[in-house]
Design an enzyme around this catalytic site. Structure first.
Site, PDB file in Angstrom:
ATOM      1  N   GLY A 128       0.832  -1.206   0.000  1.00  0.00           N
ATOM      2  CA  GLY A 128       0.000   0.000   0.000  1.00  0.00           C
ATOM      3  C   GLY A 128       0.860   1.246   0.000  1.00  0.00           C
ATOM      4  O   GLY A 128       2.024   1.205  -0.408  1.00  0.00           O
TER       5      GLY A 128
ATOM      6  N   GLY B  20       5.025   4.967  -8.738  1.00  0.00           N
ATOM      7  CA  GLY B  20       5.920   3.824  -8.945  1.00  0.00           C
ATOM      8  C   GLY B  20       5.128   2.521  -8.914  1.00  0.00           C
ATOM      9  O   GLY B  20       5.295   1.653  -9.780  1.00  0.00           O
ATOM     10  N   HIS B  21       4.246   2.386  -7.923  1.00  0.00           N
ATOM     11  CA  HIS B  21       3.419   1.171  -7.849  1.00  0.00           C
ATOM     12  C   HIS B  21       2.521   1.071  -9.080  1.00  0.00           C
ATOM     13  O   HIS B  21       2.308  -0.013  -9.619  1.00  0.00           O
ATOM     14  CB  HIS B  21       2.510   1.196  -6.613  1.00  0.00           C
TER      15      HIS B  21
ATOM     16  N   GLU C 148      12.587  -1.954  -9.502  1.00  0.00           N
ATOM     17  CA  GLU C 148      14.053  -1.911  -9.372  1.00  0.00           C
ATOM     18  C   GLU C 148      14.477  -0.945  -8.276  1.00  0.00           C
ATOM     19  O   GLU C 148      15.635  -0.924  -7.894  1.00  0.00           O
ATOM     20  CB  GLU C 148      14.680  -1.484 -10.706  1.00  0.00           C
TER      21      GLU C 148
ATOM     22  N   ASP D 278      13.878  -1.206  -5.232  1.00  0.00           N
ATOM     23  CA  ASP D 278      14.429  -2.126  -4.238  1.00  0.00           C
ATOM     24  C   ASP D 278      15.198  -3.201  -5.013  1.00  0.00           C
ATOM     25  O   ASP D 278      14.747  -4.335  -5.143  1.00  0.00           O
ATOM     26  CB  ASP D 278      13.298  -2.737  -3.406  1.00  0.00           C
TER      27      ASP D 278
HETATM   28  O1  PAF Z   1       8.521  -3.916  -1.866  1.00  0.00           O
HETATM   29  C1  PAF Z   1       7.557  -4.084  -1.088  1.00  0.00           C
HETATM   30  O2  PAF Z   1       6.631  -3.259  -1.010  1.00  0.00           O
HETATM   31  C2  PAF Z   1       7.530  -5.301  -0.164  1.00  0.00           C
HETATM   32  O3  PAF Z   1       8.805  -5.632   0.274  1.00  0.00           O
HETATM   33  C3  PAF Z   1       6.837  -6.517  -0.800  1.00  0.00           C
HETATM   34  C4  PAF Z   1       7.586  -7.014  -2.024  1.00  0.00           C
HETATM   35  C5  PAF Z   1       5.405  -6.149  -1.176  1.00  0.00           C
HETATM   36  C6  PAF Z   1       6.782  -7.676   0.214  1.00  0.00           C
HETATM   37  O4  PAF Z   1       6.071  -7.331   1.359  1.00  0.00           O
END
Ligand code: PAF
Length: 278
Positions: free
Chosen positions: A31, A36-37, A148, A150
């Site tokens: 959430g 980006g999401h 990317e 993370d």
């Molecule tokens: O990158 C994230 O938001 C979290 O680490 C993930 C991949 C949803 C796992 O909880």
């Protein structure tokens, strides 16, 4: 867009799509959605007929002193962003659905989890690998998309899926940045206006390192310069600035193989991470 809260309902929806010959992409999120999401949803829609996004703030990836309790939660706002970005199904379980009483399995990805972020957040990748393995096995998607931003997390998840023979293609999506270069992150909301003004220096400095290494400078020589630049810009402690092999994250001596510059540094009480390719 449908919202389900149980593994059983999630499986039923995905199985129905598969039976109808449709491919399925999974976008795991915690959430706090930003553009980006939404770019991950768009990427999933490009690779699969249907997109499932999960919305679950995963307690096992936070250490006791970290921000699990205060992590930005706005389910109503997130659901409307998911809907307008073209997700087909949202899996929003509660903690007991994912970690019922007696849950005692943890996944550890050796080696690649133990460097960089792993040195500073030793609990983190085991929590991520465990929840992502569970989400992949719960949904059984054809592809799963991770940012990317993370970068080490993406490498760890690729290793985990490969090692456990989970039949899914893990796809990385380019980092989405603000106009001034700052990588989008839910934690950017923690920055006060002065810190927010300093924050883009992280991207500027790691981009300069990538440029230097491409130009033939030695990767190991970059750290002292980068630390001094970050401090001059207004950053506090620098956890790491490193040039690593883009796949194994092992140290490199030059740019003869694909490499990545990765950094983590503190601005007040907020820890920022970023990375760029060399
Ligand atoms: O990158 C994230 O938001 C979290 O680490 C993930 C991949 C949803 C796992 O909880």
């Amino acid at each position: 867009m449908e919202i389900v809260r149980t593994i059983r309902d999630l499986r039923t929806c995905v199985q129905n799509w598969h039976k109808a010959g449709q491919s399925v992409g999974l976008v795991p999120t915690m959430g706090g959605l930003h553009d980006g999401h939404l770019s991950l949803i768009a990427k999933s829609n490009n690779h699969a007929d249907k997109t499932v996004a999960s919305l679950f703030v995963n307690p096992s990836q936070f250490a006791p002193h970290e921000d699990f309790a205060t992590y930005p939660r706005d389910e109503t706002g997130d659901l409307s962003k998911f809907e307008s970005s073209g997700a087909d199904l949202i899996f929003a379980p509660n903690v007991a659905e994912i970690y019922p009483d007696g849950h005692s399995t943890k996944i550890e990805v050796q080696g690649i989890s133990q460097v960089l972020e792993g040195e500073f957040r030793p609990h983190f990748f085991s929590g991520v690998a465990t929840v992502v393995a569970k989400l992949l096995l719960q949904a059984l998607p054809d592809v799963a998309i991770f940012g990317e931003k993370d970068y080490q997390q993406l490498c760890v998840i690729k290793s985990m899926a490969r090692d456990l023979d989970i039949p899914v293609e893990i796809i990385g999506a380019a980092t989405v940045r603000e106009g001034d270069g700052l990588a989008m992150s839910s934690r950017n909301n923690y920055l006060n206006p002065e810190e927010r003004a300093v924050a883009p220096a992280l991207y500027r400095i790691i981009s300069e390192i990538a440029e230097n290494v491409r130009g033939g400078q030695h990767p190991a020589a970059q750290r002292p310069w980068a630390e001094a630049e970050l401090t001059k810009a207004g950053f506090g402690a620098v956890d790491y600035v490193a040039v690593r092999d883009a796949e194994t994250l092992e140290p490199v001596n030059d740019a003869s193989r694909p490499a990545r510059v990765l950094a983590a540094a503190w601005l007040g009480s907020t820890r920022l991470i970023d990375n760029v390719s060399v």
